[in-house]
Every structure is written in structure tokens, then in C-alpha cells.
Design an enzyme around this catalytic site. Structure first.
Site, mmCIF file in Angstrom:
data_model
loop_
_atom_site.group_PDB
_atom_site.id
_atom_site.type_symbol
_atom_site.label_atom_id
_atom_site.label_comp_id
_atom_site.label_asym_id
_atom_site.label_seq_id
_atom_site.Cartn_x
_atom_site.Cartn_y
_atom_site.Cartn_z
ATOM 1 N N TYR A 139 0.898 -1.590 0.133
ATOM 2 C CA TYR A 139 0.009 -0.431 0.087
ATOM 3 C C TYR A 139 0.741 1.404 0.403
ATOM 4 O O TYR A 139 1.450 0.819 0.462
ATOM 5 C CB TYR A 139 -1.074 0.105 1.392
ATOM 6 C CG TYR A 139 -1.959 0.811 1.631
ATOM 7 C CD1 TYR A 139 -3.065 1.463 0.250
ATOM 8 C CD2 TYR A 139 -1.419 2.249 2.106
ATOM 9 C CE1 TYR A 139 -3.994 2.639 0.392
ATOM 10 C CE2 TYR A 139 -2.417 3.278 1.982
ATOM 11 C CZ TYR A 139 -3.553 3.459 1.301
ATOM 12 O OH TYR A 139 -4.306 5.111 1.540
ATOM 13 N N GLU B 226 -3.244 7.009 -4.464
ATOM 14 C CA GLU B 226 -3.252 5.451 -3.747
ATOM 15 C C GLU B 226 -2.941 5.295 -5.012
ATOM 16 O O GLU B 226 -4.405 4.666 -5.662
ATOM 17 C CB GLU B 226 -4.473 5.648 -2.927
ATOM 18 C CG GLU B 226 -4.078 4.696 -2.651
ATOM 19 C CD GLU B 226 -6.028 4.025 -1.444
ATOM 20 O OE1 GLU B 226 -5.814 4.410 0.626
ATOM 21 O OE2 GLU B 226 -6.444 3.938 -2.026
#
Ligand code: GDP
Ligand code: MN
Length: 377
Positions: free
Chosen positions: A104, A189
């Protein structure tokens, strides 16, 4: 807030050099099949619904296929979905890569720290909200120098990357920072960021462009499709106006009182259909303009709940009575008012002259508004 669909986010990534799988958008099952038959998208491939909501992986909106026939069937199935209230109209087809690990990575504006923030976690591929806090590392970034070598090495360590993948991360972070900075994003993201062989690939993209910077990026103007046509007009006129799915129009001033008004209506079984926050205006013409916009949303009844401060009661009353005069008789609706505070007596008098009674108690007035809209739906 301009939230980009995955494929648009990936277009941004591509411009700045963030590595991506080979892929293409399709808008029908036939087109999807053609893309793999023509070799534009290699097999096996991933077929992904282009909706703004997350959690597609778990929700059947991301599927895999190994043959053109499977691609067609999966594409047809996903195009038939309504995912979290949104109809799927577009698909992204991408080569299916052999993933070693899912990580992530995000850059966002942290309002508390008043700085951009690099967020990394070795636990990618699941929603970040479900990752334990101790497995998420946040590194504040001074926007002037941008990401430093130290921060990039720190991120590599957190992600457990060394050698080739660590070098790839160094380049990818530079590209991601350039995208974040260059597009005035409030969020970029990548979840998951996949380790593939010796490199890294962004398998997903979430990009949100900062509203206040939208004027610097006219290319995103056409994507503001999350606003209704009336909300769009309101935005241009700088009126705080939101459409909901009920039938009572709410006019209040200040976010706190506006939200409390919605709550009280809901408590008595009413459903707000549109609300308007007059904020701190002291111009009756502005009130008239806002009210006429609300009339176009065709509420069954309107509940006016004003606490006079900067926005004085008589200003609102004047603007309102003028607006009511301008609404054609066939389109009028009952109006329930509660005005308190600055210049209350003058405001009440103006309303009374126009045949509108102000009900001083919040509960009573809210109940009257619900009744005027036809009671509980
Ligand atoms: P989200 O659930 O809406 O965030 O959708 P994602 O784009 O993150 O996809 C969900 C999951 O599908 C990912 O976590 C991956 O496990 C898987 N996935 C997506 N693209 C690929 C790919 O190219 N190869 C493989 N093997 N898996 C993929
Ligand atoms: Mn994802």
C-alpha cells in the site's frame, strides 16, 4: 472534490511515469472480447468495473479471464452490475500479472499536520481502514524540497524492499510525488502496489483532485458528474446547495444548524430532498436567488429554519417573500418558517404580511413541515 475513475487515475499515472499493467477501457462485452482477440490486452487478463466505490475485488466487480469467451462472459456480467448504487458503464481490461506481494502506498494532504503525508504499509490489497494502525507508517513531507532520499529509503524499509524493487520504489515515488504535486491532488493512492519480478506495478489507482485547484486543471471539468444539474448551477453561483432523495426543502444558515434541521425532520419521519445553507449572507437578492434555485428542485414543502446573526431575520424574510412572488402559482409549495435571533420581530412581521406564520419551537415547526409535505412517506 473530483474523484477520478481508476482508468483516468491511471492515465494520470502514465503521464508521470508510474509503472502500470498493459490495459485498455471497454464499454461493451463485444469490445472487451475484441481487445483480447486483437492482442491489445494480453491473456490471461483482469476485468475491472470502473465505479468510484472501493471494495470491487470482494464485490465481484473484479474478475479474471483466460480466453476471449471468458472475457466476454465476465465483461457482460460486470456490465450488468449495479455496484453500491452505481451502474457499471465502463470496464478496464488489463493483463494479469504474477504478483509476488501486494503493498500500500499513498500521498495525501494531512489536515492535522498541515502537510502532505506519505502513507506506506506492507499490508496492501485490502482496504487501508482494515489494516491495524501499527502496520501503517506516515511520513510528513515538506512540500518545498518534496520527497527526500531519506524518506524513500525509509519507505523501502517499511515495505521490506531491497535491491531491484527498492530502486523501482525510488523512481516510482518520484513519479507519484510529481503527479500529486503537478495535478494538485488531495490523494493519490496505489492499493495494491504489486511486486512483480524485480519491479513494481500500480494495479489500482485512486486519484482525487483538490477542488480549490480545479481552475488550474480544466481537463477535469467534464468529470464533475457527481453533481446534479442544479448543484452545478449552485456551485457556479457559490450557493451551498445539496440535493437528497426526499421531498422537503430545507433552508437554514450555518452547517451546524442545517445538519440539526435535517436530523429533526428525519426524527418526525420527514425526508429532506434538498438543503440550502444561507451561511452568512446579508443580501436579500442572494436569498431570493437561492430560494428560486430550491424551487426548481420541486419540493413538496419548504422548511425555513434561521437563526439570525450576521444573516438577519428581516433580510431572509425579505428575500423569501420576493422569491415566493416570483414562483408561478402552479409551482408554489407550503412554507413553514422558524426564524429567531437578530431582527426577529421585523422578520416575523414581513412574513406575516405575506401570510406566513413563524413557529418559534423547533419541534413544532419541524412537525408542521413534515405534515405540510404530506406526512410520513
Ligand atoms: P478494489 O478492490 O476496488 O480496490 O480493486 P483493486 O483494483 O484493488 O483489485 C482488487 C484485487 O484484484 C487486488 O487486490 C488484486 O489482488 C487483484 N488484482 C487486480 N489486478 C490484478 C492483476 O493484474 N493481477 C492479479 N494477479 N491480481 C490482480
Ligand atoms: Mn484497490
Amino acid at each position: 472534490m473530483v474523484k477520478l475513475a481508476e482508468w483516468r487515475g491511471k492515465d494520470v499515472f502514465r503521464t508521470y511515469g508510474v509503472p502500470l499493467p498493459k490495459g485498455h477501457v471497454a464499454r461493451s462485452a463485444e469490445e472487451a472480447e475484441q481487445l483480447v482477440r486483437a492482442g491489445t490486452v494480453p491473456l490471461p487478463c483482469v476485468i475491472k468495473a470502473q465505479v468510484l466505490a472501493g471494495g470491487r475485488g470482494k464485490g465481484g466487480a473484479v474478475q479474471f479471464a483466460g480466453t476471449p469467451a471468458e472475457v466476454r462472459a465476465a465483461a457482460a456480467a460486470i456490465l450488468g452490475l449495479e455496484f453500491k448504487g452505481e451502474r457499471v458503464k465502463e470496464l478496464l481490461l488489463e493483463e494479469k500479472l504474477p504478483i509476488a506481494r501486494e503493498l500500500y502506498l499513498a500521498l495525501t494532504l494531512d489536515r492535522a499536520a498541515r502537510m502532505p503525508m506519505l502513507i506506506v504499509s506492507a499490508q496492501g490489497g485490502v482496504e487501508i481502514e482494515s489494516v491495524p494502525d501499527e502496520q501503517i507508517v506516515r511520513l510528513p513531507i515538506d512540500p518545498f524540497p518534496g520527497l527526500t532520499g531519506y524518506q524513500k529509503r525509509r519507505a523501502a524499509k517499511v515495505l521490506g524492499l531491497s535491491g531491484g524493487p527498492a530502486k523501482a520504489l525510488d523512481r516510482l515515488l518520484d513519479a507519484l510525488w510529481a503527479a500529486f504535486d503537478g495535478e494538485d491532488a488531495e490523494l493519490v493512492e496505489i492499493n495494491p502496489l504489486a511486486v512483480v519480478g524485480d519491479g513494481l506495478v500500480a494495479l489500482d489507482a485512486k486519484v482525487i483532485i483538490e477542488d480549490d485547484a480545479a481552475f488550474r486543471h480544466p481537463q477535469y471539468a467534464e468529470i464533475r458528474d457527481d453533481r446534479t444539474p442544479l448543484e452545478e448551477i449552485a456551485r457556479e453561483k457559490e450557493i451551498a446547495f445539496v440535493q437528497l432523495d426526499g421531498n422537503i426543502g430545507v433552508i437554514a444558515n450555518g452547517a451546524g444548524l442545517t445538519m440539526a434541521t435535517l436530523d429533526v425532520l428525519a426524527e418526525y419521519g420527514g425526508r429532506p430532498g434538498v438543503f440550502l445553507d444561507l451561511g452568512g449572507t446579508d443580501d436579500p437578492a442572494k436569498v431570493t436567488e437561492a430560494f428560486l434555485l430550491m424551487a426548481r428542485a420541486k419540493p413538496r414543502a419548504v422548511f425555513l429554519n434561521i437563526f439570525g446573526g450576521v444573516t438577519r431575520c428581516d433580510t431572509v424574510a425579505k428575500g423569501l417573500v420576493e422569491a415566493m412572488r416570483q414562483v408561478p402559482a402552479s409551482e408554489r409549495f407550503p412554507l413553514v418558517a422558524r426564524i429567531r435571533g437578530n431582527n426577529e420581530a421585523e422578520g416575523i412581521e414581513i412574513l406575516r404580511a405575506a401570510g406566513i406564520t413563524s413557529i418559534p419551537q423547533l419541534r413544532e415547526s419541524a412537525q408542521a413541515a413534515v405534515a405540510a409535505a404530506g406526512g410520513r412517506p
